[in-house]
Design an enzyme around this catalytic site. Structure first.
Site, PDB file in Angstrom:
ATOM      1  CB  THR A  32      -0.944   3.395   4.098  1.00  0.00           C
ATOM      2  OG1 THR A  32      -1.737   2.978   2.797  1.00  0.00           O
ATOM      3  CG2 THR A  32      -1.875   3.784   5.147  1.00  0.00           C
TER       4      THR A  32
ATOM      5  CB  VAL B 247       4.345  -1.997   5.972  1.00  0.00           C
ATOM      6  CG1 VAL B 247       3.887  -2.315   7.163  1.00  0.00           C
ATOM      7  CG2 VAL B 247       5.482  -2.952   5.283  1.00  0.00           C
ATOM      8  CG  HIS B 248      -1.040  -0.475   3.280  1.00  0.00           C
ATOM      9  ND1 HIS B 248      -1.148   0.469   2.441  1.00  0.00           N
ATOM     10  CD2 HIS B 248      -0.925  -1.885   2.647  1.00  0.00           C
ATOM     11  CE1 HIS B 248      -0.777  -0.200   1.370  1.00  0.00           C
ATOM     12  NE2 HIS B 248      -0.703  -1.470   1.409  1.00  0.00           N
ATOM     13  CG  ASP B 249      -3.317  -2.664   8.522  1.00  0.00           C
ATOM     14  OD1 ASP B 249      -4.079  -1.921   7.826  1.00  0.00           O
ATOM     15  OD2 ASP B 249      -3.373  -4.115   8.202  1.00  0.00           O
TER      16      ASP B 249
END
Length: 325
Positions: free
Chosen positions: A196, A246-248
């Site tokens: 991510t 910006v992981h999700d």
């Protein structure tokens, strides 16, 4: 044929982007949203989710989850996401209080209503799913597949030196979930930091999203831009420069499309007692445990391709929709 997805999240800036992406995806039907304590306290998370659901026209139950981890005290990330979870954004008050069911109950009832079809998406701590497994141990066989944003495999942490936030908030819950899903019809997909953190928003990315806000006038576009400004400021203060991991959204997109990354099987467990490493996700790369792989870890991400896809989907999602608040 749309894909039913239950989203368990601690909204959170990148969670809000993921929710917007899912709300606008033509192949997705959000079947439920569970508010998890994590980035901020559960009351603030639940308010964020209620407002976003109304503004995005998400016609699904939004349920408040547990207020604290299974055994530990709650830690929050106000410095990362802002006191209310969405940075500099100013949200209206929600017009509803949400679904009266507890988050764990929503997990169980939604999975039972869609046996073999429901995609579970955990974008925050695992507390509510762990509690749901206590209510119904058959959940791993009821879900189509579980997708998790969490962990760091042979990668530095973003909370402790070796621990990632979603796991570190409630390591006991994460450990219980991984154990329960061992032997599930499909291994959970784990989007950990080494995947991510390849998704980096830059000034150019923020400008493109600001353009979407200017063109559409959609309140969620403005919320995302104002939230991201805080996120950029945090990353700059943390030594990364003017950018944001910006992981999700990557995990959400892979859950829906199967694209933008590959996976590799791995046996993974969670450290619960280490004085320096509590919350670490440990991957047995050498097979020393003698265990079969229990997750598929995201790898070989194509970040530029994904970011282009994400921004286009956000633009599509925010070109219309509910603006009633």
């Amino acid at each position: 044929m749309t894909l039913p997805v239950l989203v368990d999240c601690d909204t959170g800036i990148d969670d809000a982007i993921a929710l917007t992406y899912l709300a606008g995806h033509p192949d997705v039907r959000i079947a439920g949203v569970v508010s998890s304590a994590g980035n901020v306290e559960v009351a603030a998370v639940h308010r964020n989710n209620l407002v976003l659901a109304e503004l995005l026209g998400i016609d699904a139950p939004v349920s408040r989850g547990a207020a604290a981890p299974l055994t530990a005290d709650l830690m929050t990330a106000d410095d990362t996401h802002g006191p209310q979870g969405l940075g500099h954004a100013h949200l209206p008050e929600p017009t509803t209080s949400g679904d009266p069911r507890e988050g764990a109950q929503l997990w169980v009832e939604t999975a039972r209503a869609h046996p073999g079809e429901l995609v579970g998406l955990v974008l925050g701590p695992h507390t509510n799913l762990a509690l749901a497994l206590e209510l119904d141990p058959e959940l791993p066989r009821l879900l189509r597949r579980l997708h998790i944003m969490g962990g760091a495999i042979n990668h530095r942490g973003n909370t402790g030196p070796t621990s990632e936030w979603n796991i570190a908030v409630d390591p006991e819950a994460a450990q219980q979930v991984l154990a329960a899903f061992t032997g599930a019809p499909q291994r959970p997909v784990l989007g950990s930091l080494e995947a991510t953190e390849t998704v980096r928003f830059t000034s150019a990315t923020l400008s493109r999203l600001q353009g979407t806000a200017d063109r559409t006038g959609h309140p969620v576009a403005t919320i995302l831009v104002d939230a991201l400004r805080w996120y950029f400021e945090f990353h700059q203060a943390d030594g990364f420069g003017w950018m944001a991991h910006v992981h999700d959204p990557l995990v959400a997109a892979h859950a829906v499309t199967g694209g933008f990354a590959r996976t590799r099987p791995l046996a993974v467990d969670v450290e619960l007692t280490g004085m320096l490493t509590r919350g670490q996700t440990v991957g047995d790369e050498l097979g020393r445990w003698g265990r079969a792989p229990n997750v598929d870890v995201l790898t070989d991400v194509r970040p530029e391709e994904f970011i282009d896809h994400l921004l286009q989907m956000l633009q599509d999602a925010l070109s219309g929709g509910n603006r009633s608040l």
